[in-house]
Each structure stands twice: as C-alpha cells, then as structure tokens.
Design a protein around this motif. Structure first.
Motif, PDB file in Angstrom:
ATOM      1  N   LEU A   1      33.594  39.776  -9.267  1.00  0.00           N
ATOM      2  CA  LEU A   1      34.031  40.335 -10.376  1.00  0.00           C
ATOM      3  C   LEU A   1      33.591  41.857 -10.033  1.00  0.00           C
ATOM      4  CD1 LEU A   1      33.379  37.942 -13.059  1.00  0.00           C
ATOM      5  CD2 LEU A   1      35.257  37.803 -11.365  1.00  0.00           C
ATOM      6  N   HIS A   2      34.620  42.609  -9.439  1.00  0.00           N
ATOM      7  CA  HIS A   2      34.276  43.914  -8.947  1.00  0.00           C
ATOM      8  C   HIS A   2      33.912  44.739 -10.206  1.00  0.00           C
ATOM      9  CE1 HIS A   2      34.806  43.122  -4.564  1.00  0.00           C
ATOM     10  NE2 HIS A   2      35.775  42.238  -5.044  1.00  0.00           N
ATOM     11  N   PRO A   3      33.064  45.910  -9.837  1.00  0.00           N
ATOM     12  CA  PRO A   3      32.568  46.778 -11.212  1.00  0.00           C
ATOM     13  C   PRO A   3      33.735  47.998 -10.913  1.00  0.00           C
ATOM     14  CG  PRO A   3      31.044  47.012  -9.416  1.00  0.00           C
ATOM     15  CD  PRO A   3      32.272  45.892  -9.112  1.00  0.00           C
ATOM     16  N   VAL A   4      34.933  48.158 -11.707  1.00  0.00           N
ATOM     17  CA  VAL A   4      35.778  49.127 -11.506  1.00  0.00           C
ATOM     18  C   VAL A   4      36.312  49.572 -12.984  1.00  0.00           C
ATOM     19  CG1 VAL A   4      36.871  48.126  -9.298  1.00  0.00           C
ATOM     20  CG2 VAL A   4      37.759  47.517 -11.410  1.00  0.00           C
ATOM     21  N   GLY A   5      35.259  49.222 -13.886  1.00  0.00           N
ATOM     22  CA  GLY A   5      35.445  49.984 -15.292  1.00  0.00           C
ATOM     23  C   GLY A   5      36.702  49.389 -15.778  1.00  0.00           C
ATOM     24  N   GLN A   6      37.564  50.150 -16.508  1.00  0.00           N
ATOM     25  CA  GLN A   6      38.711  49.553 -17.218  1.00  0.00           C
ATOM     26  C   GLN A   6      39.938  49.561 -16.313  1.00  0.00           C
ATOM     27  OE1 GLN A   6      38.136  49.485 -20.562  1.00  0.00           O
ATOM     28  NE2 GLN A   6      39.991  49.077 -21.381  1.00  0.00           N
ATOM     29  N   GLY A   7      39.969  48.351 -15.916  1.00  0.00           N
ATOM     30  CA  GLY A   7      40.755  47.772 -15.046  1.00  0.00           C
ATOM     31  C   GLY A   7      40.633  46.246 -14.710  1.00  0.00           C
ATOM     32  N   ALA A   8      41.003  45.936 -13.377  1.00  0.00           N
ATOM     33  CA  ALA A   8      40.646  44.489 -13.010  1.00  0.00           C
ATOM     34  C   ALA A   8      40.823  44.519 -11.394  1.00  0.00           C
ATOM     35  CB  ALA A   8      41.543  43.380 -13.553  1.00  0.00           C
ATOM     36  N   PHE A   9      39.644  43.924 -10.703  1.00  0.00           N
ATOM     37  CA  PHE A   9      39.884  43.608  -9.468  1.00  0.00           C
ATOM     38  C   PHE A   9      38.910  42.517  -9.194  1.00  0.00           C
ATOM     39  CE2 PHE A   9      38.571  45.100  -5.045  1.00  0.00           C
ATOM     40  CZ  PHE A   9      39.555  44.454  -4.317  1.00  0.00           C
ATOM     41  N   PHE A  10      39.569  41.266  -9.005  1.00  0.00           N
ATOM     42  CA  PHE A  10      38.741  40.147  -8.776  1.00  0.00           C
ATOM     43  C   PHE A  10      39.123  39.706  -7.406  1.00  0.00           C
ATOM     44  CE2 PHE A  10      39.246  39.986 -13.478  1.00  0.00           C
ATOM     45  CZ  PHE A  10      38.436  40.664 -13.588  1.00  0.00           C
TER      46      PHE A  10
ATOM     47  N   ASN B   1      34.737  47.741   1.039  1.00  0.00           N
ATOM     48  CA  ASN B   1      33.374  47.000   0.998  1.00  0.00           C
ATOM     49  C   ASN B   1      33.644  45.659   0.995  1.00  0.00           C
ATOM     50  OD1 ASN B   1      30.810  48.891   1.332  1.00  0.00           O
ATOM     51  ND2 ASN B   1      32.416  50.178  -0.068  1.00  0.00           N
ATOM     52  N   THR B   2      34.801  45.302   0.717  1.00  0.00           N
ATOM     53  CA  THR B   2      35.188  43.820   0.505  1.00  0.00           C
ATOM     54  C   THR B   2      35.954  43.209   1.877  1.00  0.00           C
ATOM     55  OG1 THR B   2      35.211  43.875  -1.874  1.00  0.00           O
ATOM     56  CG2 THR B   2      36.374  41.929  -1.044  1.00  0.00           C
ATOM     57  N   PHE B   3      36.967  43.830   2.300  1.00  0.00           N
ATOM     58  CA  PHE B   3      37.680  43.270   3.016  1.00  0.00           C
ATOM     59  C   PHE B   3      37.570  44.478   4.583  1.00  0.00           C
ATOM     60  CE2 PHE B   3      40.180  42.712  -0.667  1.00  0.00           C
ATOM     61  CZ  PHE B   3      40.175  41.028  -0.468  1.00  0.00           C
ATOM     62  N   GLU B   4      37.369  43.750   5.585  1.00  0.00           N
ATOM     63  CA  GLU B   4      37.609  44.161   6.904  1.00  0.00           C
ATOM     64  C   GLU B   4      39.099  44.703   7.153  1.00  0.00           C
ATOM     65  OE1 GLU B   4      36.415  41.640   9.864  1.00  0.00           O
ATOM     66  OE2 GLU B   4      34.315  41.613   9.299  1.00  0.00           O
ATOM     67  N   LYS B   5      39.035  45.800   8.090  1.00  0.00           N
ATOM     68  CA  LYS B   5      40.361  46.469   8.297  1.00  0.00           C
ATOM     69  C   LYS B   5      41.340  45.303   8.680  1.00  0.00           C
ATOM     70  CE  LYS B   5      43.257  49.886   8.587  1.00  0.00           C
ATOM     71  NZ  LYS B   5      43.794  50.706   7.520  1.00  0.00           N
ATOM     72  N   ASN B   6      42.375  45.228   8.154  1.00  0.00           N
ATOM     73  CA  ASN B   6      43.487  44.500   8.648  1.00  0.00           C
ATOM     74  C   ASN B   6      43.104  42.843   8.226  1.00  0.00           C
ATOM     75  OD1 ASN B   6      45.266  46.275   9.699  1.00  0.00           O
ATOM     76  ND2 ASN B   6      44.266  46.364  11.440  1.00  0.00           N
ATOM     77  N   ALA B   7      42.316  42.627   7.149  1.00  0.00           N
ATOM     78  CA  ALA B   7      41.942  41.384   6.965  1.00  0.00           C
ATOM     79  C   ALA B   7      43.254  40.657   6.264  1.00  0.00           C
ATOM     80  CB  ALA B   7      40.778  41.141   5.970  1.00  0.00           C
ATOM     81  N   HIS B   8      43.550  39.549   6.456  1.00  0.00           N
ATOM     82  CA  HIS B   8      44.945  39.042   5.683  1.00  0.00           C
ATOM     83  C   HIS B   8      44.717  38.359   4.402  1.00  0.00           C
ATOM     84  CE1 HIS B   8      48.042  36.056   5.181  1.00  0.00           C
ATOM     85  NE2 HIS B   8      48.931  37.193   6.031  1.00  0.00           N
ATOM     86  N   ILE B   9      45.597  39.076   3.632  1.00  0.00           N
ATOM     87  CA  ILE B   9      45.648  38.381   2.147  1.00  0.00           C
ATOM     88  C   ILE B   9      46.446  37.270   2.224  1.00  0.00           C
ATOM     89  CG2 ILE B   9      46.047  38.951  -0.232  1.00  0.00           C
ATOM     90  CD1 ILE B   9      43.837  40.611   1.025  1.00  0.00           C
ATOM     91  N   ASP B  10      46.158  36.272   1.543  1.00  0.00           N
ATOM     92  CA  ASP B  10      46.656  34.981   1.549  1.00  0.00           C
ATOM     93  C   ASP B  10      47.607  34.688   0.137  1.00  0.00           C
ATOM     94  OD1 ASP B  10      45.881  33.403   4.216  1.00  0.00           O
ATOM     95  OD2 ASP B  10      43.967  34.356   3.164  1.00  0.00           O
ATOM     96  N   LEU B  11      46.820  35.335  -0.758  1.00  0.00           N
ATOM     97  CA  LEU B  11      47.317  35.046  -2.294  1.00  0.00           C
ATOM     98  C   LEU B  11      47.216  36.402  -2.939  1.00  0.00           C
ATOM     99  CD1 LEU B  11      46.752  31.372  -3.310  1.00  0.00           C
ATOM    100  CD2 LEU B  11      48.993  32.489  -3.324  1.00  0.00           C
ATOM    101  N   LEU B  12      48.095  36.847  -3.559  1.00  0.00           N
ATOM    102  CA  LEU B  12      47.911  38.125  -4.465  1.00  0.00           C
ATOM    103  C   LEU B  12      48.433  37.756  -5.747  1.00  0.00           C
ATOM    104  CD1 LEU B  12      46.937  41.066  -5.106  1.00  0.00           C
ATOM    105  CD2 LEU B  12      49.114  41.886  -4.029  1.00  0.00           C
ATOM    106  N   PHE B  13      47.604  37.597  -6.952  1.00  0.00           N
ATOM    107  CA  PHE B  13      48.054  37.472  -8.150  1.00  0.00           C
ATOM    108  C   PHE B  13      48.133  38.482  -9.127  1.00  0.00           C
ATOM    109  CE2 PHE B  13      46.310  33.108  -6.661  1.00  0.00           C
ATOM    110  CZ  PHE B  13      47.050  32.357  -7.280  1.00  0.00           C
ATOM    111  N   ILE B  14      49.335  38.954  -9.623  1.00  0.00           N
ATOM    112  CA  ILE B  14      49.179  40.141 -10.459  1.00  0.00           C
ATOM    113  C   ILE B  14      49.547  39.810 -12.060  1.00  0.00           C
ATOM    114  CG2 ILE B  14      50.599  42.323 -10.943  1.00  0.00           C
ATOM    115  CD1 ILE B  14      51.235  42.426  -8.131  1.00  0.00           C
ATOM    116  N   SER B  15      48.252  40.095 -12.719  1.00  0.00           N
ATOM    117  CA  SER B  15      48.509  39.440 -14.098  1.00  0.00           C
ATOM    118  C   SER B  15      49.691  40.052 -14.952  1.00  0.00           C
ATOM    119  CB  SER B  15      47.098  39.727 -14.841  1.00  0.00           C
ATOM    120  OG  SER B  15      47.030  41.149 -15.137  1.00  0.00           O
TER     121      SER B  15
END
Length: 375
Positions: free
Chosen positions: A7-16, A51-65
């Motif tokens: 659960l990333h510390p991005v303040g008023q928002g969301a990035f999990f 700091n989470t993903f290496e360059k060109n790391a593949h995203i399998d699932l992306l959920f947008i609330s």
C-alpha cells in the motif's frame, strides 16, 4: 512462491500493488489497483512506480476503481515504466469501456490512457452486474479474459499460477445513468467497436452531455466504484508478515478487500460484506478478510460506524489512504477514535514514506505444506 502487497504512501490518492515471485526470486505476476494521487509532492507516484517495477516489467492485471484523477493520473507514468500490452487486462467499472474515449473533456487522463490501450491492443474489460451469464462458476483464467469485452459481477479471476484469485464487482444500483446513456446510443453505434465510436464521437458526446450529471462544469455519469477482493485459493497455505511501523506476523491469510471511493453507509456495508463472505465461502473455504480499505479516504459521509466495531468480525485490520490535510474529501479524524475504542487496528497510509504497508507471504500448495510438516 512469495506474494508481496504494498500500500504505497502517495497521500490523497491510491496506488496498491501485488506481486508474485517464483522460487528463484523472479517476478512472475504484477497486479495494480489504481495509480494516482493529489499530493504536495508531485513526483511521489512516479517515485513509487520506479521503485516497485523494473523497466519493462509486465503488468498482468490493472484494476481501476473509478475515474477521478487522484486514482488515475499516474497511469501514463506506469505505462512509461512498465510493459502494458495485448496480454494486459485492464478492469474498469463501466459496461462499455471504449465509450471512455469520447469523454476526454471530463476524464482527460483516463480517456487518453484508454486510447493508448486501444492502440496497443490491450484488453479493456468492463464489469456488468446485469450480464446474462452473471452467475458463479469455475474461476476464469486470466488468459481467458482475452475475448471478453465485459465481465459479470459474480466472476472470479484466477492468475496463471492458480494460487490466487481476484473478485471485482460493483453495486448494481449505482449504474442508472449508464443504462440511460447506453440505451440511447445503442441504435447509433456498435458499443464494442472502438473505431465506430471514434467516428461518431461528436454525436455520442452530445448525448452524453444531455444525460450526465454536471458538477463544477464536469459531466459525470459514472458513479460506480469497482470493489476488488484479493484472496488465496482454497488449497493454499501461507506464512505472512505485515510491516507498517509495527511488525505483525502469523499464519493469517493475506486477503484484502479494496473499496475505492465507495459510500458504504446505509446498507452498502452489509451488501458488500455478504457478497465477499459468499465468495470466500465458495472459493476459499471461508477464509477471513484480513485487510479492508476504509472507503473514500476516510470521509465521514462514506464511513459506516459498524465497520469499526470489533464484534462485527468481517475483517481484522483496516487501512485508509489519505492526506489528513486535504480539502476533499476531508479525512474524519474521529474514525481513528472509533477504531481505538473498539480495539481494532487502523493503518494510516499517507505521504510519509514510513506509512507504507508491506505484506509478504510465502505461498505453497496445502498438500506440500502438510508433507513438509509431516516430514
């Protein structure tokens, strides 16, 4: 296999984010729920992405609330750092995803992102609570989502590693404006054909503006939030560690229920609780929810008091992603008192780096653990 949730510390928002590692330490699956923030530190989301993903790391699932900027304005940065391609599944709370391309005046960042997804061939999948096949059944493998334009709100997604499930859904009574809009445009355009939608953009746009609610000059017909339950399969054992200024350790299921900017007052909390409980009873032998997101950044108008009641028993640990000084929605600090009085854990995820939450669990098939223990 090792599972990691942040659960990333991005303040008023969301990035999990949720990542799965094989025995060699290689990441084999990347999953994201929301990516955005209204923060006093403009590069904070980008920092967390890099700091989470290496360059060109593949995203399998992306959920947008949902489509507010503080949940989506980091998507382009995510795309520039990672690999989002035709094998990526983007799950959104909207019946006809490609209509978002004509909503660029109201949701410019998301419309631009959806256009990019269309250009690269990524699968944008909408949730439809009224789908004809909206019934429980065998989980759908992530690869099996490729041909779907919509997904029923009772469908469970299974990762290729078969150890983990995702259950995205909405509250069906929130989609009345969408239905009116869809009914008026169905005779004009094929809503599953992005090229046809673009050719009739102006006409569709005019219909959209006459139907939608206007607030502050912005038209909105999407009032849904995509709920998402993340949980282990029925045959999985786990050893779990949770870090958030305190270290919690134990044989707990690293199950998490994300609620986005939903309003769970009234009967909303009871409705989602029943749906999640039913799903866990069927697919995970009644595994308990360990972590649950406090809705809408801790807004008083969306928070049900019963959620802080220890005797409720639905989940163990709450978390809220917020900037306590942000003006909308205002974080209600009395929520902290509600949790404290009931001796229930509440984790605050703010802009402070040390507020980040990391959950790391070792996952292995139940029969393998039993054999290891017996030996």
């Amino acid at each position: 296999m090792v599972f990691k949730r942040v659960l990333h510390p991005v303040g008023q928002g969301a990035f999990f984010t949720e990542q799965f590692y094989d025995e060699s330490g290689k990441v084999v699956n990347n999953v994201v729920y929301d990516c955005g923030s209204f923060t006093s530190q403009p590069n904070l989301v980008e920092y967390e992405i890099r700091n989470t993903f290496e360059k060109n790391a593949h995203i399998d699932l992306l959920f947008i609330s949902h489509f507010d900027n503080d949940h989506v304005n980091g998507l382009m940065k995510l795309q520039s750092q990672t690999k989002i391609d035709k094998d990526t599944k983007v799950i959104i709370p909207f019946r006809y995803p490609y209509l978002l391309m004509v909503m660029d005046e109201d949701y410019p960042m998301l419309a631009s992102f959806v256009m990019q997804m269309f250009n690269i061939g990524a699968q944008v999948v909408g949730i439809d609570e009224n789908a004809d096949d909206n019934r429980l059944g065998e989980p759908i493998d992530i690869g099996g989502l490729g041909g779907n334009k919509t997904l029923g709100g009772k469908k469970v997604i299974r990762l290729d590693n078969v150890l983990w499930y995702y259950y995205p859904f909405m509250l069906p009574d929130q989609s009345s404006l969408q239905k009116v809009f869809e009914g008026k445009v169905k005779g004009i355009v094929n809503l599953d054909d992005p090229n046809e939608i673009l050719t009739k953009r102006k006409e569709l746009r005019n219909i959209y503006k006459t139907i939608g609610k206007t607030k502050g000059g912005v038209t909105k017909i999407n009032v849904n939030t995509l709920f998402m339950l993340s949980f282990p399969a029925v045959n999985v054992a786990y050893n779990t560690n949770i870090w958030h200024q305190l270290n919690l350790r134990g044989n707990v299921a690293p199950t998490c229920f994300y609620t986005g900017d939903s309003n769970l007052k009234g009967n909303g909390y009871d409705v989602v609780k029943q749906r999640v409980t039913d799903i866990l009873g069927i697919y995970s032998k009644g595994t308990k929810v360990w972590m649950m997101q406090v809705p809408h950044h801790g807004s008083a108008r969306c928070f049900p008091k019963k959620m802080a009641d220890r005797s409720d028993g639905f989940y163990e640990c709450g978390f809220v992603n917020c900037n306590p000084w942000h003006w909308h929605p205002v974080f209600d600090s009395s929520i902290i008192g509600d949790f404290t009085r009931n001796n229930k854990t509440l984790l605050l995820v703010t802009e402070c780096y040390h507020s980040r939450v990391e959950v790391i669990a070792e996952l292995f098939p139940q029969n393998k653990r039993d054999n290891d223990v017996d030996g």
